[in-house]
Design an enzyme around this catalytic site. Sequence first.
Site, PDB file in Angstrom:
ATOM      1  N   GLY A  16     -29.827   7.101  -9.068  1.00  0.00           N
ATOM      2  CA  GLY A  16     -30.548   6.052  -9.909  1.00  0.00           C
ATOM      3  C   GLY A  16     -31.578   5.452  -9.074  1.00  0.00           C
ATOM      4  CG  PHE A  92     -30.908   7.983  -2.303  1.00  0.00           C
ATOM      5  CD1 PHE A  92     -32.327   6.852  -1.447  1.00  0.00           C
ATOM      6  CD2 PHE A  92     -31.511   8.725  -2.436  1.00  0.00           C
ATOM      7  CE1 PHE A  92     -33.066   7.060  -1.433  1.00  0.00           C
ATOM      8  CE2 PHE A  92     -33.003   9.452  -1.691  1.00  0.00           C
ATOM      9  CZ  PHE A  92     -33.511   8.455  -1.769  1.00  0.00           C
ATOM     10  CB  SER A 136     -31.680  -2.828   3.918  1.00  0.00           C
ATOM     11  OG  SER A 136     -31.498  -4.430   2.908  1.00  0.00           O
ATOM     12  CE1 TYR A 162     -26.624  -2.154  -0.490  1.00  0.00           C
ATOM     13  CE2 TYR A 162     -28.454  -4.281   0.367  1.00  0.00           C
ATOM     14  CZ  TYR A 162     -28.298  -3.170   0.307  1.00  0.00           C
ATOM     15  OH  TYR A 162     -29.130  -2.498   0.378  1.00  0.00           O
ATOM     16  CE  LYS A 166     -27.363  -0.050   1.951  1.00  0.00           C
ATOM     17  NZ  LYS A 166     -27.922   1.652   2.144  1.00  0.00           N
ATOM     18  CG  PHE A 191     -39.046  -4.554   4.297  1.00  0.00           C
ATOM     19  CD1 PHE A 191     -38.890  -3.281   4.977  1.00  0.00           C
ATOM     20  CD2 PHE A 191     -38.939  -6.305   4.584  1.00  0.00           C
ATOM     21  CE1 PHE A 191     -38.849  -4.166   6.635  1.00  0.00           C
ATOM     22  CE2 PHE A 191     -38.952  -6.201   6.121  1.00  0.00           C
ATOM     23  CZ  PHE A 191     -38.963  -5.021   6.420  1.00  0.00           C
ATOM     24  CG  ASN A 192     -37.122  -7.145  -1.897  1.00  0.00           C
ATOM     25  OD1 ASN A 192     -37.485  -7.301  -0.720  1.00  0.00           O
ATOM     26  ND2 ASN A 192     -36.606  -8.160  -2.705  1.00  0.00           N
ATOM     27  CG  ASP A 309     -31.520 -16.156  -1.661  1.00  0.00           C
ATOM     28  OD1 ASP A 309     -31.417 -14.470  -1.913  1.00  0.00           O
ATOM     29  OD2 ASP A 309     -32.289 -15.878  -3.244  1.00  0.00           O
TER      30      ASP A 309
HETATM   31  N1  UFG Z   1     -35.482 -14.330  -7.164  1.00  0.00           N
HETATM   32  C1  UFG Z   1     -35.335 -15.940  -8.186  1.00  0.00           C
HETATM   33  N2  UFG Z   1     -34.878 -14.867  -9.832  1.00  0.00           N
HETATM   34  C2  UFG Z   1     -34.013 -14.620  -9.693  1.00  0.00           C
HETATM   35  C3  UFG Z   1     -34.227 -13.605  -8.828  1.00  0.00           C
HETATM   36  C4  UFG Z   1     -35.000 -13.433  -7.624  1.00  0.00           C
HETATM   37  O1  UFG Z   1     -36.070 -16.843  -8.421  1.00  0.00           O
HETATM   38  O2  UFG Z   1     -33.608 -14.293 -11.158  1.00  0.00           O
HETATM   39  C5  UFG Z   1     -36.024 -14.285  -5.927  1.00  0.00           C
HETATM   40  C6  UFG Z   1     -34.552 -14.455  -4.734  1.00  0.00           C
HETATM   41  O3  UFG Z   1     -34.552 -15.858  -4.899  1.00  0.00           O
HETATM   42  C7  UFG Z   1     -36.014 -14.143  -3.830  1.00  0.00           C
HETATM   43  C8  UFG Z   1     -37.059 -13.342  -3.997  1.00  0.00           C
HETATM   44  O4  UFG Z   1     -36.862 -13.230  -6.154  1.00  0.00           O
HETATM   45  O5  UFG Z   1     -36.697 -15.189  -2.878  1.00  0.00           O
HETATM   46  C9  UFG Z   1     -36.116 -11.975  -4.400  1.00  0.00           C
HETATM   47  O6  UFG Z   1     -35.254 -11.436  -4.943  1.00  0.00           O
HETATM   48  P1  UFG Z   1     -34.448  -9.902  -5.129  1.00  0.00           P
HETATM   49  O7  UFG Z   1     -32.427 -10.308  -5.629  1.00  0.00           O
HETATM   50  O8  UFG Z   1     -35.505  -9.435  -6.287  1.00  0.00           O
HETATM   51  O9  UFG Z   1     -34.422  -9.376  -3.810  1.00  0.00           O
HETATM   52  P2  UFG Z   1     -33.824 -10.247  -2.089  1.00  0.00           P
HETATM   53  O10 UFG Z   1     -34.914  -9.810  -1.576  1.00  0.00           O
HETATM   54  O11 UFG Z   1     -32.375 -10.537  -2.601  1.00  0.00           O
HETATM   55  O12 UFG Z   1     -32.733  -8.962  -2.236  1.00  0.00           O
HETATM   56  C10 UFG Z   1     -33.654  -7.321  -1.956  1.00  0.00           C
HETATM   57  C11 UFG Z   1     -32.257  -6.022  -2.529  1.00  0.00           C
HETATM   58  C12 UFG Z   1     -31.433  -6.108  -1.581  1.00  0.00           C
HETATM   59  C13 UFG Z   1     -31.600  -5.785  -0.197  1.00  0.00           C
HETATM   60  C14 UFG Z   1     -32.821  -7.155  -0.557  1.00  0.00           C
HETATM   61  C15 UFG Z   1     -33.786  -7.083   1.323  1.00  0.00           C
HETATM   62  O13 UFG Z   1     -31.619  -7.010  -3.628  1.00  0.00           O
HETATM   63  O14 UFG Z   1     -30.542  -4.991  -1.715  1.00  0.00           O
HETATM   64  O15 UFG Z   1     -33.643  -7.579  -0.957  1.00  0.00           O
HETATM   65  O16 UFG Z   1     -34.299  -8.305   1.126  1.00  0.00           O
HETATM   66  F1  UFG Z   1     -31.067  -5.578   0.315  1.00  0.00           F
END
Ligand code: UFG
Length: 360
Positions: A16, A92, A136, A162, A166, A191-192, A309
Amino acid sequence: MAQSNGKTVLVTGGAGYIGSHCVVTLQEAGYKVIALDNFANSVDDGCDGSIALKRVEKITGEPVTFYKCDLLDTVYLERIFQNHQIDSVIHFAAMKAVGESMQYPMLYYKNNIIGMINLLEIMKKYNIYNLVFSSSCTVYGEPEKLPITEEKRIGQSITNVYGRTKFFIEEILKDVTNSDDKWNIIALRYFNPVGAHGSGLIGEDPTKQFTNLMPFISQVAMGKKEKLTIFGNDYDTPDGTGIRDYIHVMDLASGHVAALHKLEKSHIQIKAYNLGTGRGVSVLELIKTFEQTNNVKVPFTFEARRHGDISTMYADPSLAERELGWKATRSIQEMCSDFWRWQTMNPVGYKTVLTNGHNH
Ligand code: UFG
């Protein structure tokens, strides 16, 4: 080629995105790597091998022993433990799409939780107690105070299935450790993760429709998607868009090596560490940096907030620095340029045929 340190690590989910980058770092640190993956969210080469791991071998010059294996198949899993002298496990392998987890909760609970339990049982049977677990920052739920430290109680107000898998696993790991003090476990709360290895040979190749921000930005920059939708511009943040702690996947990878070193040096039973940079970056800031760094355009529109979110999340990563001797060093620019190199070298991900005529 790296000097061997004589230790063997089993990496589940090794094909992955994060797993494959971690295998590079482990091999460079001298570990022998045995990897397994069921290709639920990674790409096979048509012969039960992993394209990503073939490319890892190219980067490091070291072989990766690979098994196509599902953690729910305990008979096959046990065979791997019979075949190899394993010192530690990095786990993972899991389903990770937040949106998908809300649609298919049972799939998530079965794969993530039963997969973990199967692995723990077999590890115990073979007397292997060193484990690094991929957790996470979602386990924290909505933060009351930022930056977030490991002291915050986990499990409250988690917004998706999800994240709950965790959290439940972290609780299982505590119970298991309480019952048998031979266990030596580190849960790393990511984090991200974004970016890619600097070679452009490996990176994130989302095989599912549910995508995170950086792959989406890059698909828009490539012209494969017309525009990015920003979910919400009415958050209580300076520019109204969500704030996250983006961390370069190679920094994340080196955090795993630091965690293994810690487990090898000391018996800590169980402990969790944040892996982040400590810097919060908004969606708009990330888009702007991506555009400037790579000299591309990323058109976007605003839409309503995405269900589940949170507004703002960033780490206090100082515990990992103090106790693991680890710190993220790569900049947002590097995350953007490395991701873009991977994307442009591999316009259709791992199915891209490279200039040498092979896709690995
Ligand atoms: N976002 C957009 N448009 C998109 C995708 C995301 O505006 O098309 C925004 C989201 O609203 C957020 C930010 O970009 O504010 C980050 O979004 P992501 O989907 O990239 O990441 P997340 O923070 O939602 O989630 C990620 C992982 C999870 C993990 C999490 C921990 O996908 O596996 O971080 O915070 F658990």
